[in-house]
Design a protein around this motif. Structure first.
Motif, PDB file in Angstrom:
ATOM      1  N   THR A   1       0.596  -1.360  -0.113  1.00  0.00           N
ATOM      2  CA  THR A   1      -0.156  -0.047  -0.034  1.00  0.00           C
ATOM      3  C   THR A   1       0.608   1.088   0.099  1.00  0.00           C
ATOM      4  O   THR A   1       0.358   2.295  -0.061  1.00  0.00           O
ATOM      5  CB  THR A   1      -0.866  -0.093   1.221  1.00  0.00           C
ATOM      6  OG1 THR A   1      -0.163   0.088   2.583  1.00  0.00           O
ATOM      7  CG2 THR A   1      -1.805  -1.146   1.310  1.00  0.00           C
ATOM      8  N   LEU A   2       2.218   1.332   0.382  1.00  0.00           N
ATOM      9  CA  LEU A   2       2.915   2.227   0.179  1.00  0.00           C
ATOM     10  C   LEU A   2       3.217   2.983  -1.093  1.00  0.00           C
ATOM     11  O   LEU A   2       3.181   2.369  -1.979  1.00  0.00           O
ATOM     12  CB  LEU A   2       4.346   1.951   0.749  1.00  0.00           C
ATOM     13  CG  LEU A   2       4.617   1.695   2.348  1.00  0.00           C
ATOM     14  CD1 LEU A   2       5.986   1.608   2.773  1.00  0.00           C
ATOM     15  CD2 LEU A   2       3.777   2.770   3.228  1.00  0.00           C
ATOM     16  N   LYS A   3       2.977   4.245  -0.850  1.00  0.00           N
ATOM     17  CA  LYS A   3       3.072   5.122  -2.321  1.00  0.00           C
ATOM     18  C   LYS A   3       3.362   6.517  -1.993  1.00  0.00           C
ATOM     19  O   LYS A   3       2.704   7.194  -1.500  1.00  0.00           O
ATOM     20  CB  LYS A   3       1.532   5.206  -2.827  1.00  0.00           C
ATOM     21  CG  LYS A   3       1.625   5.721  -4.272  1.00  0.00           C
ATOM     22  CD  LYS A   3       0.432   5.781  -5.160  1.00  0.00           C
ATOM     23  CE  LYS A   3       0.458   6.168  -6.351  1.00  0.00           C
ATOM     24  NZ  LYS A   3      -0.815   6.192  -7.013  1.00  0.00           N
ATOM     25  N   ARG A   4       4.867   6.623  -2.188  1.00  0.00           N
ATOM     26  CA  ARG A   4       5.449   8.272  -1.770  1.00  0.00           C
ATOM     27  C   ARG A   4       4.894   9.231  -2.946  1.00  0.00           C
ATOM     28  O   ARG A   4       5.043   8.950  -4.026  1.00  0.00           O
ATOM     29  CB  ARG A   4       6.891   7.941  -1.909  1.00  0.00           C
ATOM     30  CG  ARG A   4       7.179   7.273  -0.758  1.00  0.00           C
ATOM     31  CD  ARG A   4       8.820   6.824  -0.991  1.00  0.00           C
ATOM     32  NE  ARG A   4       9.816   7.994  -1.142  1.00  0.00           N
ATOM     33  CZ  ARG A   4      10.780   7.954  -1.457  1.00  0.00           C
ATOM     34  NH1 ARG A   4      11.492   6.860  -1.938  1.00  0.00           N
ATOM     35  NH2 ARG A   4      11.594   9.191  -1.990  1.00  0.00           N
ATOM     36  N   ARG A   5       4.338  10.242  -2.558  1.00  0.00           N
ATOM     37  CA  ARG A   5       3.926  11.486  -3.335  1.00  0.00           C
ATOM     38  C   ARG A   5       5.006  12.284  -3.568  1.00  0.00           C
ATOM     39  O   ARG A   5       5.930  12.453  -2.578  1.00  0.00           O
ATOM     40  CB  ARG A   5       2.584  11.872  -3.181  1.00  0.00           C
ATOM     41  CG  ARG A   5       2.885  12.594  -1.685  1.00  0.00           C
ATOM     42  CD  ARG A   5       1.582  13.533  -1.450  1.00  0.00           C
ATOM     43  NE  ARG A   5       1.459  14.195  -0.245  1.00  0.00           N
ATOM     44  CZ  ARG A   5       2.190  15.333  -0.144  1.00  0.00           C
ATOM     45  NH1 ARG A   5       2.941  16.142  -0.976  1.00  0.00           N
ATOM     46  NH2 ARG A   5       2.192  16.211   1.210  1.00  0.00           N
ATOM     47  N   ARG A   6       4.899  12.996  -4.714  1.00  0.00           N
ATOM     48  CA  ARG A   6       6.108  14.122  -4.876  1.00  0.00           C
ATOM     49  C   ARG A   6       5.419  15.354  -4.004  1.00  0.00           C
ATOM     50  O   ARG A   6       4.401  15.507  -3.865  1.00  0.00           O
ATOM     51  CB  ARG A   6       5.961  14.418  -6.416  1.00  0.00           C
ATOM     52  CG  ARG A   6       6.353  13.384  -7.482  1.00  0.00           C
ATOM     53  CD  ARG A   6       6.366  14.072  -9.029  1.00  0.00           C
ATOM     54  NE  ARG A   6       7.051  13.157  -9.901  1.00  0.00           N
ATOM     55  CZ  ARG A   6       6.581  12.068 -10.239  1.00  0.00           C
ATOM     56  NH1 ARG A   6       5.058  11.943 -10.375  1.00  0.00           N
ATOM     57  NH2 ARG A   6       7.132  11.306 -11.258  1.00  0.00           N
ATOM     58  N   PRO A   7       6.619  15.725  -3.466  1.00  0.00           N
ATOM     59  CA  PRO A   7       6.361  17.065  -2.730  1.00  0.00           C
ATOM     60  C   PRO A   7       5.989  18.482  -3.498  1.00  0.00           C
ATOM     61  O   PRO A   7       6.443  18.483  -4.799  1.00  0.00           O
ATOM     62  CB  PRO A   7       7.737  17.242  -2.038  1.00  0.00           C
ATOM     63  CG  PRO A   7       8.733  16.850  -2.981  1.00  0.00           C
ATOM     64  CD  PRO A   7       7.973  15.832  -3.515  1.00  0.00           C
ATOM     65  N   GLU A   8       5.159  19.174  -2.569  1.00  0.00           N
ATOM     66  CA  GLU A   8       4.663  20.355  -3.366  1.00  0.00           C
ATOM     67  C   GLU A   8       5.820  21.310  -3.305  1.00  0.00           C
ATOM     68  O   GLU A   8       6.872  20.942  -2.524  1.00  0.00           O
ATOM     69  CB  GLU A   8       3.558  20.987  -2.319  1.00  0.00           C
ATOM     70  CG  GLU A   8       2.306  20.111  -2.402  1.00  0.00           C
ATOM     71  CD  GLU A   8       1.742  19.923  -4.008  1.00  0.00           C
ATOM     72  OE1 GLU A   8       1.816  21.089  -4.695  1.00  0.00           O
ATOM     73  OE2 GLU A   8       0.894  19.013  -4.345  1.00  0.00           O
ATOM     74  N   PRO A   9       5.927  22.401  -3.786  1.00  0.00           N
ATOM     75  CA  PRO A   9       7.093  23.109  -3.975  1.00  0.00           C
ATOM     76  C   PRO A   9       7.432  23.643  -2.515  1.00  0.00           C
ATOM     77  O   PRO A   9       8.637  23.660  -2.183  1.00  0.00           O
ATOM     78  CB  PRO A   9       6.421  24.560  -4.729  1.00  0.00           C
ATOM     79  CG  PRO A   9       5.486  23.876  -5.535  1.00  0.00           C
ATOM     80  CD  PRO A   9       4.968  22.923  -4.943  1.00  0.00           C
ATOM     81  N   ASN A  10       6.481  23.999  -1.671  1.00  0.00           N
ATOM     82  CA  ASN A  10       6.894  24.549  -0.430  1.00  0.00           C
ATOM     83  C   ASN A  10       7.581  23.257   0.205  1.00  0.00           C
ATOM     84  O   ASN A  10       8.376  23.556   1.196  1.00  0.00           O
ATOM     85  CB  ASN A  10       5.780  25.317   0.310  1.00  0.00           C
ATOM     86  CG  ASN A  10       4.758  24.343   0.695  1.00  0.00           C
ATOM     87  OD1 ASN A  10       4.054  23.293  -0.207  1.00  0.00           O
ATOM     88  ND2 ASN A  10       4.540  24.173   1.938  1.00  0.00           N
ATOM     89  N   GLU A  11       7.004  22.160   0.302  1.00  0.00           N
ATOM     90  CA  GLU A  11       7.486  21.003   0.849  1.00  0.00           C
ATOM     91  C   GLU A  11       8.924  20.705   0.310  1.00  0.00           C
ATOM     92  O   GLU A  11       9.595  20.486   1.191  1.00  0.00           O
ATOM     93  CB  GLU A  11       6.484  19.770   0.626  1.00  0.00           C
ATOM     94  CG  GLU A  11       5.021  20.180   1.159  1.00  0.00           C
ATOM     95  CD  GLU A  11       4.230  18.861   0.918  1.00  0.00           C
ATOM     96  OE1 GLU A  11       3.033  18.881   1.514  1.00  0.00           O
ATOM     97  OE2 GLU A  11       4.377  18.398  -0.174  1.00  0.00           O
ATOM     98  N   ALA A  12       9.083  20.870  -1.007  1.00  0.00           N
ATOM     99  CA  ALA A  12      10.483  20.517  -1.491  1.00  0.00           C
ATOM    100  C   ALA A  12      11.247  21.358  -0.670  1.00  0.00           C
ATOM    101  O   ALA A  12      12.690  20.936  -0.370  1.00  0.00           O
ATOM    102  CB  ALA A  12      10.362  20.749  -2.945  1.00  0.00           C
ATOM    103  N   ALA A  13      10.957  22.528  -0.531  1.00  0.00           N
ATOM    104  CA  ALA A  13      12.077  23.806   0.035  1.00  0.00           C
ATOM    105  C   ALA A  13      12.201  23.250   1.171  1.00  0.00           C
ATOM    106  O   ALA A  13      13.559  23.306   2.006  1.00  0.00           O
ATOM    107  CB  ALA A  13      11.218  25.329  -0.181  1.00  0.00           C
TER     108      ALA A  13
END
Length: 545
Positions: A442-454
């Protein structure tokens, strides 16, 4: 701790086992007459395989038994209490369970006593003998102190013969209790006695006339003719509610708890016990377990979480801990409750040595440790929570091994070897099994939003400048400071932690990040962040370094 201090604390404790045990003190202010041990009983209907509902009744009854021993200043080895696990294996088979093989074999024996039906598993003398053996095997596995008693053993040996004669002597009075509770159609054929047909070996539901109570002779209609039949020596059994009452009186049962579905049965059986010259036991009416869909668990359907499943993914103690609280409230049994039960057990167990006696007697782990005779303080603790283990194994991926997990534990645990930490090693194996079955798919890593990436990039920079021997608390504070920085746009700290869980761990929930980083290692955590910032594809992460 002195015995007097413990007894005083127990006498005033609001923990439910002590509340139940105090009922027995009221029943026998001066001890049971004749110095007989106080008798606790649990019942088992072996028409299906034992399940957690069966186990919980033995556990909870044992908890009350041990609480009573505390109140009277006894030790388990003193013999002042007994626990009988009673199997109602003279009952007639009503329907074929869904979860057994050779169903045609059982179908051909509908109505026959469970102890006189061939074992569909082909291992034991009868179907009941097989299921009784499964019950004993499980109870032995947990070290319960009990005496196994079977209905068939007492009926067939004549052990219940005097009690059966007593039922016949009081036949009319018992009918006076039971008939008003039945529908008119059922009244026509109801009898407290269920003869075993000498023609077909079925347990018959027929009207019965008492011919000679002292000889145990009754008359009934059996497949076309009226016959006189002796009900002694295993040639009959009693109707359920009458049987229950007879057993209470014949064995001298002082305490028995039962499920909410048997509330009315308990009322009627209590009245019948009085007619037979005895007394209804003290007891607790508990709520039933539910499955993941909120439906009642049935041993014939096999729709509950099995004992084997719990023990595959969780520790023995965690099962007892989950069962302990609030017996009058329903609980859902599914694999999702296991991790927290494991961690909560260890949290409570670790507290015991530092608690005053008044708090110890309210600690579920204290009660559970005493089930098998534990008496003193215990300083055991678990250096890594089960939840944190699951997060680590989740990041390592479905192919993670026990050796890999222990290599990472070396970052966090002193003297990190299985021999030095056997309880933790047991949980490592269970975490690997839990991950393979429920987390990795069930694990599924999502891409970070811009602020999360920062924010992740900032975390990476801070980790790069942090010593490898930084403590979990120091790492946690570092993570906090980034989440509180308004530059990264998190309205609340929990939004930052949720982002960390979803982008790095592929889960909606997770551990204290400082503890996870300390366990996983700063270098490995930085590589995990790099994977995320480099746009790693959705899905389970690759094992770091």
């Amino acid at each position: 701790m002195t015995d007097t201090a413990l007894i005083d604390a127990a006498l005033n404790s609001k923990a439910w086992p002590f509340e139940e045990a105090r009922k027995l003190l009221k029943r026998y202010p001066n001890g049971k007459p004749g110095g007989e041990p106080v008798l606790f009983e649990t019942g088992y209907g072996p028409s299906g395989l034992p399940h957690i509902g069966t186990f919980q009744e033995v556990l909870r009854t044992t908890l009350v038994r041990r609480a009573y021993e505390v109140l009277v200043g006894a030790k388990p080895e003193d013999g002042r209490t007994r626990l009988v696990a009673f199997s109602d294996d003279m009952d007639g088979l009503r329907k074929v369970p869904d979860n057994v093989p050779n169903q045609g074999l059982l179908a051909a024996h509908i109505g026959h006593p469970l102890s006189r039906i061939p074992d569909p598993f082909g291992k034991y003398e009868s179907f009941a003998h097989h299921n009784n053996a499964m019950l004993r095997e499980f109870l032995d596995r947990f070290g319960f102190d009990y005496e196994f008693v079977s209905s068939s053993g007492l009926y067939n040996s004549g052990g219940f013969d005097d009690a059966l004669k007593n039922v016949l002597r009081n036949y009319d009075a018992i009918m006076g209790v039971m008939l008003p509770t039945l529908r008119e159609e059922r009244r026509q054929t109801y009898s407290p006695v269920l003869p075993v047909s000498p023609k077909t070996n079925e347990v018959l539901q027929v009207a019965v006339q008492v011919i000679d109570a002292e000889a145990g002779i009754v008359r009934f209609h059996d497949h076309g003719e009226d016959i006189d039949h002796c009900i002694l020596g295993g040639k009959a059994k009693l109707q359920w509610k009458v049987d229950w009452a007879m057993r209470w009186v014949a064995l001298g049962v002082d305490y028995e708890m039962y499920g909410k579905d048997l509330t009315d049965s308990g009322v009627q059986s209590g009245k019948i016990a009085k007619i037979l010259g005895g007394r209804k036991p003290e007891g607790l009416i508990y709520e039933l377990f539910l499955d993941a869909n909120g439906e009642k668990i049935s041993k014939s359907k096999g729709n509950g979480l099995t004992i084997e499943e719990w023990l595959t993914y969780g520790s023995d103690e965690s099962l007892g801990f989950y069962i302990f609280p609030n017996p009058k409230s329903a609980k859902q049994l599914h694999v999702g409750v296991i991790p927290r039960a494991v961690d909560d057990y260890w949290q409570f167990r670790t507290k015991i040595p530092d608690q005053p006696v008044e708090q110890q007697v309210g600690n579920p782990a204290w009660h559970l440790l005493r089930v098998n005779g534990y008496q003193g303080g215990d300083g055991d603790s678990l250096p890594v929570t089960y939840s944190l283990l699951l997060n680590l194994v989740g990041v390592l991926g479905a192919g993670a091994t026990r050796e890999q997990v222990w290599s990472y534990l070396g970052n966090y645990v002193e003297n990190a070897t299985p021999d030095a930490h056997p309880d933790l090693d047991e949980l490592v194996g269970k975490a690997l099994a839990y991950n393979s079955a429920f987390i990795a798919p069930t694990l599924k890593r999502r891409r970070p939003e811009p602020n999360e990436a920062a924010a992740l990039a900032a975390l990476d920079e801070e980790l790069a400048a942090t010593s490898d021997d930084a403590t979990a608390e120091e790492l946690q504070n570092l993570v906090y400071e980034i989440g509180k920085d308004p530059h990264y746009g998190f309205d609340q700290l929990r939004d930052w932690f949720k982002a960390l869980y979803q982008t790095l761990l592929g889960s909606s929930q997770g551990p204290r990040m400082g503890s996870f980083i300390a366990l996983y290692g700063i270098g490995n955590t930085r590589r995990l962040i790099a994977e995320t910032l480099d746009g790693a594809p959705d899905g389970a992460s690759q094992t770091a370094g």
